[in-house]
Write an enzyme that holds these catalytic residues in place. Structure first.
Site, PDB file in Angstrom:
ATOM      1  N   ASP A 178     -12.446 -30.064  26.065  1.00 28.50           N
ATOM      2  CA  ASP A 178     -12.890 -31.462  25.941  1.00 28.50           C
ATOM      3  C   ASP A 178     -13.049 -32.151  27.293  1.00 28.50           C
ATOM      4  O   ASP A 178     -12.973 -33.387  27.361  1.00 28.50           O
ATOM      5  CB  ASP A 178     -11.920 -32.256  25.052  1.00 28.50           C
ATOM      6  CG  ASP A 178     -12.040 -31.878  23.582  1.00 28.50           C
ATOM      7  OD1 ASP A 178     -13.071 -31.285  23.203  1.00 28.50           O
ATOM      8  OD2 ASP A 178     -11.105 -32.165  22.811  1.00 28.50           O
ATOM      9  N   HIS A 196      -0.210  -9.925  40.147  1.00 23.98           N
ATOM     10  CA  HIS A 196      -1.625 -10.276  40.146  1.00 23.98           C
ATOM     11  C   HIS A 196      -1.802 -11.696  40.684  1.00 23.98           C
ATOM     12  O   HIS A 196      -2.888 -12.266  40.668  1.00 23.98           O
ATOM     13  CB  HIS A 196      -2.188 -10.167  38.727  1.00 23.98           C
ATOM     14  CG  HIS A 196      -3.679 -10.152  38.674  1.00 23.98           C
ATOM     15  ND1 HIS A 196      -4.427 -11.239  38.256  1.00 23.98           N
ATOM     16  CD2 HIS A 196      -4.583  -9.195  38.993  1.00 23.98           C
ATOM     17  CE1 HIS A 196      -5.713 -10.941  38.324  1.00 23.98           C
ATOM     18  NE2 HIS A 196      -5.834  -9.709  38.759  1.00 23.98           N
ATOM     19  N   LYS A 256      -2.011 -15.092  43.054  1.00 21.98           N
ATOM     20  CA  LYS A 256      -2.598 -15.560  44.303  1.00 21.98           C
ATOM     21  C   LYS A 256      -2.095 -16.994  44.490  1.00 21.98           C
ATOM     22  O   LYS A 256      -2.565 -17.931  43.836  1.00 21.98           O
ATOM     23  CB  LYS A 256      -4.132 -15.554  44.255  1.00 21.98           C
ATOM     24  CG  LYS A 256      -4.718 -14.214  43.734  1.00 21.98           C
ATOM     25  CD  LYS A 256      -4.994 -14.244  42.261  1.00 21.98           C
ATOM     26  CE  LYS A 256      -5.826 -13.085  41.767  1.00 21.98           C
ATOM     27  NZ  LYS A 256      -5.280 -11.774  41.977  1.00 21.98           N
TER      28      LYS A 256
END
Length: 549
Positions: free
Chosen positions: A200, A439, A441
């Site tokens: 939205d 994984h 960052k």
């Protein structure tokens, strides 16, 4: 069924699977040789696209009004909540979809239709069935075998799927896909690595987490510890504008242009039946991930104030869809690396980095060394060899590790079998499998700014892939990020890597310090799953392809 004929020696079933694969590959090479003149653009790039933009009046939705009012009370700032736990990332996605009234926009490098992926696809269809417009943009390079799922979704009148920089070959053979990549490397070695979900135009999730069991930490074969942030308020419209840029960009190709099919209704009905069966299976086996979607938590707690949100100013940092042209021709446009470089240069006392892959290249190393030379402390956490799921990236890292240590940086490598779930946020039952890897960052600058995004500190993120993230000015969030780093870098969860004087020589050797069962342990041989893994990565490190990593 094939009928017998007078020339049985020519029947296809007499060919071995290997021979059929090679014939297919040769046919593809011939086709690509004929169409090579079109290699500059992806297939379908010249076809017309429907025009659409992010929801223009989010304040007309329940979520939009709530965050518009709250932002006004907080001086125009936006709300944030860090999301380091995989299950929270999954639940928030499903619950945000269920709360959507008007639009859902999703942009991902990887979108798996596995166990958790099917539950999210089910939530997408529920939203679309009640009239929510869904736009789904997926990079094409690492989604082998997923075409049937995205085609089925695209068959819904309220859902449109586009693939970024797609291959011409739409089959499941990795050999043929690899051949096409090698032939058209300049185009296909350019990926959309962004991760973004917006509901939205009022709330969103942005960070490093893809869609798939590994990223939600439910897969015993591999758990990817990841990180993202929930955001609400004015910052969301800025993130939506980046989605719109990619959605209308030349490499974003409607899936119908790649895999036209004739019976949309039948395809969607068949897929719905499979999803219903999967949903019932998850319900019957008491799946925690399925049952907790209906609890409404954690989204409900974040909306009613029981789970606190941090209000802060932030900047959206991203690469333009035409990143390569901007970088090569020094043209005007957005490059995430420029913003990150400025943030490094503005750090006063310390830079704290979590990067799943660390292949900085000469420019990245000089950036770090420049800060260290002016007195800024640099701490780095990346994957150890057994925790790294990309052998080539692990090989590239070897070229820089000793230089990092000689420079005096504080270096940690995450273990594949952490001794404590603290920091990893994985369920305790998964720890025994020993297949954990980072994984994440995540960069903290001093203790008052934090970057959460998709950008690794490697050459691929700096120069090849497009990336996206938020640079948030918040002492509270930066402090949370620093605590996250400390938990992951704790002795029972990581190796503290140092240089030590080698006995009987004037040289130095690398040492890995950790804890096993509460006892301090120092290793002088690189930790690895086995000797083959160690040898394979050492051999890969001899190849000159750092610029691709």
């Amino acid at each position: 069924t094939m009928q017998a004929d007078a020339t049985p020696s020519l029947r296809p079933q007499t060919l071995t699977p290997r021979a059929l694969r090679w014939i297919s590959l040769l046919l593809l090479l011939a086709v690509l040789g004929v169409t090579g003149g079109c290699a500059g653009l992806p297939p379908g790039a010249d076809l017309p696209k429907t025009q659409s933009v992010a929801l223009e009046h989010p304040e007309e939705t329940k979520l939009g009004k709530q965050f518009a009012d709250a932002s006004q009370a907080h001086g125009g700032q936006s709300a944030f909540r860090l999301v380091p736990a995989g299950i929270d990332g999954f639940l928030l996605r499903a619950q945000m979809m269920d709360a959507a009234q008007k639009t859902i926009d999703m942009q991902y490098y990887i979108f798996r239709a596995d166990e958790t992926g099917k539950l999210l696809i089910d939530a997408i269809l529920r939203a679309a069935d009640r009239g929510v417009r869904v736009r789904l943009l997926i990079d094409d390079i690492d989604n082998v075998g997923e075409d049937a799922q995205v085609e089925a979704l695209d068959a819904h009148p309220n859902i449109e799927v586009r693939l970024f920089n797609p291959l011409r070959y739409r089959g499941d053979s990795k050999i043929i896909r690899g051949a096409e990549i090698l032939l058209w490397l300049r185009r296909l070695d350019y990926r959309m690595h962004n991760k973004l979900m917006v509901v939205d135009n009022a709330v969103c999730l942005v960070g490093g987490r893809n869609i798939g069991d590994a990223y939600f930490q439910v897969d015993p074969d591999g758990q990817q510890g990841d990180f993202e942030t929930f955001a609400g308020g004015p910052i969301v419209a800025k993130l939506s504008s980046t989605f719109d840029l990619f959605w209308k960009s030349t490499p974003a190709i409607p899936v119908k242009a790649l895999s036209p099919y004739s019976d949309d209704a039948k395809m969607l009905a068949t897929y719905r039946a499979a999803l219903r069966e999967h949903r019932q299976d998850k319900k019957d086996d008491g799946s925690d991930y399925y049952s907790r979607i209906g609890s409404g938590e954690p989204l409900r707690g974040m909306l009613d104030g029981r789970i606190p949100l941090a209000w802060a100013n932030a900047q959206v940092e991203f690469d333009s869809p035409d990143k390569r042209e901007i970088a090569q021709k020094d043209e005007r446009g957005r490059l995430l690396s420029r913003a990150i470089d400025r943030a490094f240069a503005e750090a006063r006392e310390k830079i704290t980095m979590v990067s799943a892959y660390f292949v900085p290249g000469e420019d990245g190393m000089r950036l770090l060394e420049d800060q260290h030379e002016r007195g800024v402390e640099v701490r780095l956490l990346t994957n150890s060899l057994p925790a790294n799921n990309e052998p080539a990236a692990a090989a590239g890292y070897l070229h820089y590790r000793k230089r990092v240590l000689n420079d005096g940086f504080d270096l940690y490598e995450e273990r594949a079998r952490p001794g404590s779930p603290r920091g990893t946020h994985q369920p305790v039952w998964l720890s025994s499998y020993g297949n954990f890897g980072l994984h994440t960052k995540l960069y903290m600058f001093d203790d008052d700014r934090i970057f959460v995004g998709s950008m690794n500190f490697d050459q691929r993120s700096r120069h090849l892939n497009t990336e996206l993230g938020l640079l948030i000015e918040s002492h509270d969030l930066a402090t949370q990020g620093l605590r996250f780093f400390d938990a992951l870098a704790a002795p029972e969860n990581s190796y503290h890597v140092t240089l030590e004087k080698a006995p009987g020589t004037d040289g130095k050797r690398i040492a890995w310090h950790t804890k096993e069962n509460g006892q301090a342990l120092t290793l002088y041989k690189e930790p690895a799953k086995d000797d083959w893994q160690r040898m394979k990565v050492e051999l890969l490190s001899l190849l000159p392809f750092d610029h691709e990593l």
